[in-house]
Scaffold this motif. Structure first.
Motif, PDB file in Angstrom:
ATOM      1  N   GLU A  73       0.802  -1.228   0.000  1.00  0.00           N
ATOM      2  CA  GLU A  73       0.000   0.000   0.000  1.00  0.00           C
ATOM      3  C   GLU A  73       0.837   1.281   0.000  1.00  0.00           C
ATOM      4  O   GLU A  73       0.523   2.225  -0.716  1.00  0.00           O
ATOM      5  CB  GLU A  73      -0.921   0.020   1.230  1.00  0.00           C
ATOM      6  CG  GLU A  73      -1.871  -1.159   1.322  1.00  0.00           C
ATOM      7  CD  GLU A  73      -2.948  -1.143   0.270  1.00  0.00           C
ATOM      8  OE1 GLU A  73      -3.370  -0.053  -0.144  1.00  0.00           O
ATOM      9  OE2 GLU A  73      -3.365  -2.239  -0.148  1.00  0.00           O
ATOM     10  N   PHE A  74       1.875   1.311   0.844  1.00  0.00           N
ATOM     11  CA  PHE A  74       2.595   2.565   1.034  1.00  0.00           C
ATOM     12  C   PHE A  74       3.656   2.814  -0.039  1.00  0.00           C
ATOM     13  O   PHE A  74       3.641   3.856  -0.700  1.00  0.00           O
ATOM     14  CB  PHE A  74       3.235   2.611   2.424  1.00  0.00           C
ATOM     15  CG  PHE A  74       3.956   3.903   2.679  1.00  0.00           C
ATOM     16  CD1 PHE A  74       3.249   5.085   2.849  1.00  0.00           C
ATOM     17  CD2 PHE A  74       5.346   3.947   2.716  1.00  0.00           C
ATOM     18  CE1 PHE A  74       3.909   6.290   3.052  1.00  0.00           C
ATOM     19  CE2 PHE A  74       6.006   5.131   2.931  1.00  0.00           C
ATOM     20  CZ  PHE A  74       5.286   6.313   3.099  1.00  0.00           C
ATOM     21  N   TYR A  75       4.589   1.883  -0.209  1.00  0.00           N
ATOM     22  CA  TYR A  75       5.679   2.109  -1.162  1.00  0.00           C
ATOM     23  C   TYR A  75       5.204   2.405  -2.583  1.00  0.00           C
ATOM     24  O   TYR A  75       5.831   3.223  -3.261  1.00  0.00           O
ATOM     25  CB  TYR A  75       6.662   0.946  -1.167  1.00  0.00           C
ATOM     26  CG  TYR A  75       7.396   0.733   0.138  1.00  0.00           C
ATOM     27  CD1 TYR A  75       7.832   1.806   0.911  1.00  0.00           C
ATOM     28  CD2 TYR A  75       7.670  -0.541   0.599  1.00  0.00           C
ATOM     29  CE1 TYR A  75       8.513   1.610   2.108  1.00  0.00           C
ATOM     30  CE2 TYR A  75       8.356  -0.749   1.788  1.00  0.00           C
ATOM     31  CZ  TYR A  75       8.775   0.325   2.533  1.00  0.00           C
ATOM     32  OH  TYR A  75       9.452   0.129   3.711  1.00  0.00           O
ATOM     33  N   PRO A  76       4.119   1.801  -3.063  1.00  0.00           N
ATOM     34  CA  PRO A  76       3.665   2.145  -4.422  1.00  0.00           C
ATOM     35  C   PRO A  76       3.261   3.616  -4.601  1.00  0.00           C
ATOM     36  O   PRO A  76       3.172   4.092  -5.726  1.00  0.00           O
ATOM     37  CB  PRO A  76       2.477   1.209  -4.640  1.00  0.00           C
ATOM     38  CG  PRO A  76       2.776   0.022  -3.789  1.00  0.00           C
ATOM     39  CD  PRO A  76       3.410   0.620  -2.545  1.00  0.00           C
ATOM     40  N   GLN A  77       3.054   4.342  -3.508  1.00  0.00           N
ATOM     41  CA  GLN A  77       2.701   5.765  -3.600  1.00  0.00           C
ATOM     42  C   GLN A  77       3.920   6.664  -3.805  1.00  0.00           C
ATOM     43  O   GLN A  77       3.775   7.827  -4.194  1.00  0.00           O
ATOM     44  CB  GLN A  77       2.000   6.219  -2.320  1.00  0.00           C
ATOM     45  CG  GLN A  77       0.706   5.507  -2.008  1.00  0.00           C
ATOM     46  CD  GLN A  77       0.170   5.972  -0.667  1.00  0.00           C
ATOM     47  OE1 GLN A  77      -0.033   7.161  -0.465  1.00  0.00           O
ATOM     48  NE2 GLN A  77      -0.030   5.032   0.241  1.00  0.00           N
ATOM     49  N   LEU A  78       5.108   6.157  -3.528  1.00  0.00           N
ATOM     50  CA  LEU A  78       6.299   7.002  -3.509  1.00  0.00           C
ATOM     51  C   LEU A  78       6.634   7.575  -4.882  1.00  0.00           C
ATOM     52  O   LEU A  78       6.772   8.790  -5.033  1.00  0.00           O
ATOM     53  CB  LEU A  78       7.501   6.225  -2.948  1.00  0.00           C
ATOM     54  CG  LEU A  78       7.353   5.700  -1.522  1.00  0.00           C
ATOM     55  CD1 LEU A  78       8.609   4.940  -1.106  1.00  0.00           C
ATOM     56  CD2 LEU A  78       7.056   6.819  -0.552  1.00  0.00           C
ATOM     57  N   GLN A  79       6.810   6.736  -5.857  1.00  0.00           N
ATOM     58  CA  GLN A  79       7.246   7.202  -7.167  1.00  0.00           C
ATOM     59  C   GLN A  79       6.243   8.150  -7.815  1.00  0.00           C
ATOM     60  O   GLN A  79       6.641   9.195  -8.332  1.00  0.00           O
ATOM     61  CB  GLN A  79       7.557   6.006  -8.067  1.00  0.00           C
ATOM     62  CG  GLN A  79       8.573   6.290  -9.142  1.00  0.00           C
ATOM     63  CD  GLN A  79       7.946   6.838 -10.400  1.00  0.00           C
ATOM     64  OE1 GLN A  79       6.757   6.642 -10.652  1.00  0.00           O
ATOM     65  NE2 GLN A  79       8.747   7.518 -11.192  1.00  0.00           N
ATOM     66  N   PRO A  80       4.937   7.859  -7.784  1.00  0.00           N
ATOM     67  CA  PRO A  80       3.994   8.812  -8.384  1.00  0.00           C
ATOM     68  C   PRO A  80       4.019  10.192  -7.713  1.00  0.00           C
ATOM     69  O   PRO A  80       3.812  11.203  -8.374  1.00  0.00           O
ATOM     70  CB  PRO A  80       2.629   8.148  -8.194  1.00  0.00           C
ATOM     71  CG  PRO A  80       2.921   6.697  -8.066  1.00  0.00           C
ATOM     72  CD  PRO A  80       4.262   6.624  -7.384  1.00  0.00           C
ATOM     73  N   ARG A  81       4.286  10.239  -6.421  1.00  0.00           N
ATOM     74  CA  ARG A  81       4.285  11.530  -5.717  1.00  0.00           C
ATOM     75  C   ARG A  81       5.641  12.212  -5.722  1.00  0.00           C
ATOM     76  O   ARG A  81       5.709  13.442  -5.722  1.00  0.00           O
ATOM     77  CB  ARG A  81       3.810  11.342  -4.280  1.00  0.00           C
ATOM     78  CG  ARG A  81       2.312  11.028  -4.283  1.00  0.00           C
ATOM     79  CD  ARG A  81       1.584  11.216  -3.024  1.00  0.00           C
ATOM     80  NE  ARG A  81       1.792  12.413  -2.268  1.00  0.00           N
ATOM     81  CZ  ARG A  81       1.386  12.526  -1.011  1.00  0.00           C
ATOM     82  NH1 ARG A  81       0.770  11.510  -0.409  1.00  0.00           N
ATOM     83  NH2 ARG A  81       1.588  13.650  -0.341  1.00  0.00           N
ATOM     84  N   LEU A  82       6.730  11.437  -5.721  1.00  0.00           N
ATOM     85  CA  LEU A  82       8.052  12.035  -5.581  1.00  0.00           C
ATOM     86  C   LEU A  82       8.896  11.964  -6.846  1.00  0.00           C
ATOM     87  O   LEU A  82       9.862  12.700  -6.979  1.00  0.00           O
ATOM     88  CB  LEU A  82       8.814  11.369  -4.425  1.00  0.00           C
ATOM     89  CG  LEU A  82       8.126  11.408  -3.060  1.00  0.00           C
ATOM     90  CD1 LEU A  82       8.943  10.640  -2.034  1.00  0.00           C
ATOM     91  CD2 LEU A  82       7.899  12.841  -2.616  1.00  0.00           C
TER      92      LEU A  82
END
Length: 143
Positions: A73-82
């Motif tokens: 859930e969490f790590y997949p959000q990193l690249q799209p946001r950062l």
């Protein structure tokens, strides 16, 4: 959307090292973990910071369910946001690291190979900071 930093998480951005530092102040319930990491990601997004020192030494242990939530859930959000690769240095107490390595339900770090984030585990803060600094140097080197 900015998430308020919970009282059980000391969160700061270090201008001099362009590094985000999150220190868990106690063990947390899963919903607190989720809120805390939402605050970490919001600050990282605000500062466009992809170099994180996450001190989890005050948490009693590392739970396999929490690790799976992070992976799914969490790590997949990193690249799209950062954008780019995010580097996460987890600072752990020796007994925590030993427990993680002995727990067959927690996958090895190699599971993250080829993903847009890199994770390392440390028991000494200076080693974690040095690794993050090296990651920054490698990212800024052309070519």
């Amino acid at each position: 959307m900015s998430t308020a930093t919970p009282v059980y998480l000391d969160l700061a951005y270090r201008n001099e090292s362009t590094m985000l530092v999150g220190r868990w102040m106690r063990s947390v319930m899963p919903f607190e973990l989720h809120r805390g990491y939402a605050a970490v990601l919001d600050l990282a997004d605000e500062r466009q910071c992809r170099y994180w020192l996450l001190d989890i030494r005050r948490r009693s242990s590392v739970d396999a369910a929490d690790v799976h939530w992070m992976l799914e859930e969490f790590y997949p959000q990193l690249q799209p946001r950062l954008g780019g690769t995010t580097y996460l240095a987890f600072l752990m107490a020796p007994h925590q690291l030993a427990g993680v390595l002995a727990n067959a339900a927690i996958p090895p770090l190699s599971i993250t190979d080829g993903r847009p984030y890199r994770i390392e585990r440390f028991t000494e803060e200076h080693s974690a900071v040095a690794w993050l600094g090296e990651c920054q140097r490698q990212d800024s080197t052309p070519g």
